[in-house]
Design a protein around this motif. Structure first.
Motif, PDB file in Angstrom:
ATOM      1  N   MET A 153      25.868  47.752  -2.951  1.00  0.00           N
ATOM      2  CA  MET A 153      26.185  47.059  -4.498  1.00  0.00           C
ATOM      3  C   MET A 153      25.092  47.478  -5.305  1.00  0.00           C
ATOM      4  O   MET A 153      23.907  47.308  -5.173  1.00  0.00           O
ATOM      5  N   ASP A 154      25.816  47.454  -6.717  1.00  0.00           N
ATOM      6  CA  ASP A 154      24.680  47.838  -7.691  1.00  0.00           C
ATOM      7  C   ASP A 154      24.029  46.331  -8.086  1.00  0.00           C
ATOM      8  O   ASP A 154      25.038  45.622  -8.503  1.00  0.00           O
ATOM      9  N   PRO A 155      22.765  46.451  -8.363  1.00  0.00           N
ATOM     10  CA  PRO A 155      22.225  45.151  -8.611  1.00  0.00           C
ATOM     11  C   PRO A 155      22.467  44.659 -10.192  1.00  0.00           C
ATOM     12  O   PRO A 155      22.737  45.621 -10.963  1.00  0.00           O
ATOM     13  N   GLY A 156      22.462  43.476 -10.382  1.00  0.00           N
ATOM     14  CA  GLY A 156      22.505  42.903 -11.689  1.00  0.00           C
ATOM     15  C   GLY A 156      23.913  42.820 -12.304  1.00  0.00           C
ATOM     16  O   GLY A 156      24.027  42.811 -13.622  1.00  0.00           O
ATOM     17  N   GLN A 157      24.844  43.213 -11.675  1.00  0.00           N
ATOM     18  CA  GLN A 157      26.325  43.339 -12.200  1.00  0.00           C
ATOM     19  C   GLN A 157      27.174  42.356 -11.446  1.00  0.00           C
ATOM     20  O   GLN A 157      27.086  42.299 -10.438  1.00  0.00           O
ATOM     21  N   HIS A 163      34.481  46.695  -5.290  1.00  0.00           N
ATOM     22  CA  HIS A 163      33.160  47.403  -5.924  1.00  0.00           C
ATOM     23  C   HIS A 163      32.252  47.733  -4.744  1.00  0.00           C
ATOM     24  O   HIS A 163      31.263  48.595  -5.073  1.00  0.00           O
ATOM     25  N   LEU A 164      32.337  47.154  -3.805  1.00  0.00           N
ATOM     26  CA  LEU A 164      31.296  47.321  -2.662  1.00  0.00           C
ATOM     27  C   LEU A 164      31.468  48.741  -1.787  1.00  0.00           C
ATOM     28  O   LEU A 164      32.608  48.972  -1.503  1.00  0.00           O
ATOM     29  N   ARG A 165      30.348  49.341  -1.524  1.00  0.00           N
ATOM     30  CA  ARG A 165      30.467  50.368  -0.774  1.00  0.00           C
ATOM     31  C   ARG A 165      30.544  49.999   0.778  1.00  0.00           C
ATOM     32  O   ARG A 165      30.285  48.815   0.945  1.00  0.00           O
ATOM     33  N   ARG A 166      30.515  50.976   1.574  1.00  0.00           N
ATOM     34  CA  ARG A 166      30.401  50.597   3.128  1.00  0.00           C
ATOM     35  C   ARG A 166      29.079  50.166   3.530  1.00  0.00           C
ATOM     36  O   ARG A 166      27.949  50.632   3.206  1.00  0.00           O
ATOM     37  N   PHE A 167      29.161  48.974   4.313  1.00  0.00           N
ATOM     38  CA  PHE A 167      27.721  48.621   5.037  1.00  0.00           C
ATOM     39  C   PHE A 167      27.486  49.389   6.296  1.00  0.00           C
ATOM     40  O   PHE A 167      28.321  50.147   7.041  1.00  0.00           O
ATOM     41  N   ARG A 268      37.881  44.968   4.569  1.00  0.00           N
ATOM     42  CA  ARG A 268      37.193  45.894   5.237  1.00  0.00           C
ATOM     43  C   ARG A 268      35.827  45.286   5.710  1.00  0.00           C
ATOM     44  O   ARG A 268      35.256  45.382   6.988  1.00  0.00           O
ATOM     45  N   TYR A 269      35.340  44.451   4.873  1.00  0.00           N
ATOM     46  CA  TYR A 269      33.806  44.075   5.077  1.00  0.00           C
ATOM     47  C   TYR A 269      33.974  42.887   6.218  1.00  0.00           C
ATOM     48  O   TYR A 269      33.125  42.795   7.197  1.00  0.00           O
ATOM     49  N   MET A 270      35.204  42.080   6.217  1.00  0.00           N
ATOM     50  CA  MET A 270      35.311  40.872   7.400  1.00  0.00           C
ATOM     51  C   MET A 270      35.421  41.837   8.783  1.00  0.00           C
ATOM     52  O   MET A 270      35.127  41.046   9.570  1.00  0.00           O
ATOM     53  N   ILE A 271      36.328  42.516   8.707  1.00  0.00           N
ATOM     54  CA  ILE A 271      36.440  43.409   9.999  1.00  0.00           C
ATOM     55  C   ILE A 271      35.033  43.957  10.744  1.00  0.00           C
ATOM     56  O   ILE A 271      34.724  43.852  11.679  1.00  0.00           O
ATOM     57  N   HIS A 272      34.487  44.605   9.494  1.00  0.00           N
ATOM     58  CA  HIS A 272      32.921  44.993   9.825  1.00  0.00           C
ATOM     59  C   HIS A 272      32.260  43.915  10.396  1.00  0.00           C
ATOM     60  O   HIS A 272      31.612  44.177  11.534  1.00  0.00           O
ATOM     61  N   TYR A 273      32.190  42.859   9.792  1.00  0.00           N
ATOM     62  CA  TYR A 273      31.308  41.759  10.108  1.00  0.00           C
ATOM     63  C   TYR A 273      31.811  41.082  11.492  1.00  0.00           C
ATOM     64  O   TYR A 273      30.900  40.600  12.454  1.00  0.00           O
ATOM     65  N   LEU A 274      33.216  40.849  11.610  1.00  0.00           N
ATOM     66  CA  LEU A 274      33.821  40.392  13.048  1.00  0.00           C
ATOM     67  C   LEU A 274      33.216  41.463  13.996  1.00  0.00           C
ATOM     68  O   LEU A 274      33.067  40.883  15.328  1.00  0.00           O
ATOM     69  N   SER A 275      33.503  42.638  13.673  1.00  0.00           N
ATOM     70  CA  SER A 275      33.106  43.552  14.917  1.00  0.00           C
ATOM     71  C   SER A 275      31.632  43.428  15.497  1.00  0.00           C
ATOM     72  O   SER A 275      31.466  43.568  16.605  1.00  0.00           O
TER      73      SER A 275
END
Length: 349
Positions: A153-157, A163-167, A268-275
Motif C-alpha cells: 500500500m502507498d503510505p500517507g493516502q 487499492h491494496l496490492r498482493r501480500f 482476497r486478503y482474508m483468504i490469504h490471511y486464513l490460508s
C-alpha cells in the motif's frame, strides 16, 4: 472487577489497551513509551488480569503521576482475550491500539501517529484503520528486523481494499500493525474468547469486513519483544497448545465472508490471511506427532469445506496450502517449508 480513578469526560483521540498478567518487570518500559508523548487526548488502560505479582502497584505508581491518562482495571484472570475485551468495553478513545505489556512503542513514531489520528478525528469520515510498521525486538539479536507494507500500500493516502496490492507469501497485518477506530470494533461486535491463546489472529481478522478505509503510515511504531523464555510463540509451547490454534482457526473460518459479499480486495486478503493460519495450524498439528492431531488436521479442512465449499476451494488453491497438503516426501519437504512460513507468521524466527 475494579476500576481505579475514572477518567475525565473529554474523549481521547487514542486509547492504548495494555493486557497485563504478572508483568511488573516489563510494564515500566511499556508505559514509559506510551506516555512519552503524553497529551490530554491520550488514554492508557492497563487491564490487570488477575496478576499475583506487583503489576497493579506498578500501574498505580504511574497513575499517581498521570491521573488523567492512566487507568487501571483489575479483574479475575480471563486470559489475553478477556483482558482485551475488558479494555475495549472501557475504551473512550476514537481509536484503539492494543499493546502487550512486554512490548513498547517508538516515542518519535508515537508523535507522528497521534498527529495523524487527530487529523482523522476532525474529519467527517475518519479512516477506519491505520496500519504501521512493527519491529521484532528479539532478545540476544543486535539486528532488529522491521516489517513494513510498502510493497502492498502507498503510505500517507486514504485507501480502500481494492487499492491494496498482493501480500507476500507469509505477510499479513498482525495485531501489532493495526490501530482501529473504536466504533468499527463495536459495530463488528469484536469479542475474543477467554482463556485462549493466539487470539491476536482473530482480533486482526474478524473486524475487517467493517473496515472500509485504511491509512498506511510508513513508520516503525510498534516494538514486538520476542525470544523471551515462556512466550506463547515458542515452538514447544505452540505444539503443546495446538488445540488452541485449532479453536482460533475455526473462529476465523466462521468470520470469513462469502465471496461477492465484500470488496474483492478484502476477500482476497482474508483468504490469504486464513490460508496462512490454516498452514500454521496444520504444521503444528503435524509436528506434535500425535495420530489424534493428524486426524484433527483432516478435520480442519473438512470443517472449512462444510463452512463454505467456495471459501475452502479458494484457501486450498493458495500456494502455501497446496504445498502443506502434498503427500509423501514432497509433503514432508513442504511441511519444513511451511514451518519456516509459520516461524515468520508467528514472529519467533
Amino acid at each position: 472487577m475494579t476500576v481505579d480513578r475514572p477518567a475525565s469526560t473529554s474523549p481521547p483521540v487514542l486509547t492504548f489497551i495494555v493486557p497485563a498478567y504478572n508483568m511488573a518487570q516489563h510494564l515500566p518500559t511499556c508505559l514509559d513509551s506510551l506516555l512519552s508523548q503524553e497529551k490530554d487526548d491520550l488514554e492508557v488502560i492497563v487491564v490487570d488480569d488477575g496478576s499475583t505479582d506487583a503489576t497493579a502497584q506498578v500501574v498505580q505508581s504511574y497513575q499517581a503521576r498521570h491521573p488523567h491518562t492512566v487507568r487501571l482495571i483489575r479483574q479475575t484472570n480471563k486470559g489475553h482475550g478477556g483482558a482485551v475485551n475488558t479494555g475495549l468495553a472501557a475504551a473512550r478513545g476514537r481509536y484503539v491500539k492494543v499493546v502487550d505489556a512486554d512490548d513498547w512503542v517508538d516515542p518519535t513514531s508515537l508523535g507522528l501517529v497521534l498527529d495523524q489520528l487527530r487529523d482523522q478525528s476532525r474529519r467527517t469520515n475518519p479512516v477506519d484503520m491505520v496500519v504501521t510498521n512493527y519491529v521484532y525486538e528479539k532478545e540476544g539479536r543486535k539486528h532488529k528486523r522491521a516489517i513494513n507494507f510498502r510493497s502492498v500500500m502507498d503510505p500517507g493516502q486514504v485507501l480502500d481494499w481494492n487499492h491494496l496490492r498482493r501480500f507476500g507469501l507469509a505477510q499479513y497485518m498482525i495485531m501489532h500493525a493495526l490501530i482501529l477506530r473504536t466504533e468499527v470494533l463495536r459495530q463488528a461486535r469484536t469479542h475474543l474468547p477467554e482463556h485462549t491463546y493466539y487470539v491476536d489472529f482473530i482480533y486482526s481478522y474478524q473486524p475487517l469486513p467493517w473496515v472500509h478505509t485504511l491509512l498506511y503510515l510508513d513508520t516503525n511504531f510498534y516494538r514486538y519483544h520476542t525470544g523471551r523464555k515462556g512466550q506463547s510463540v515458542q515452538t514447544s509451547i505452540m505444539i503443546a497448545r495446538v488445540s488452541q490454534l485449532l479453536l482460533v482457526n475455526g473462529l476465523m473460518a466462521d468470520s470469513t465472508p462469502d465471496p461477492g459479499t465484500v470488496p474483492r480486495g478484502l476477500y482476497r486478503y482474508m483468504i490469504h490471511y486464513l490460508s496462512i493460519n490454516c498452514v500454521v495450524t496444520s504444521v503444528f498439528l503435524i509436528l506434535s506427532r500425535k495420530p489424534s492431531n493428524y486426524r484433527n488436521k483432516d478435520m480442519l479442512w473438512s470443517r472449512l469445506e462444510h463452512r463454505s465449499p467456495a471459501i475452502a476451494s479458494d484457501v486450498r488453491s493458495t500456494l502455501l496450502c497446496r504445498m502443506i497438503n502434498m503427500p509423501g516426501r514432497p509433503g514432508r519437504l513442504a511441511i519444513r517449508l511451511g514451518y519456516k512460513a509459520a516461524e515468520a507468521a508467528m514472529g519467533f524466527n
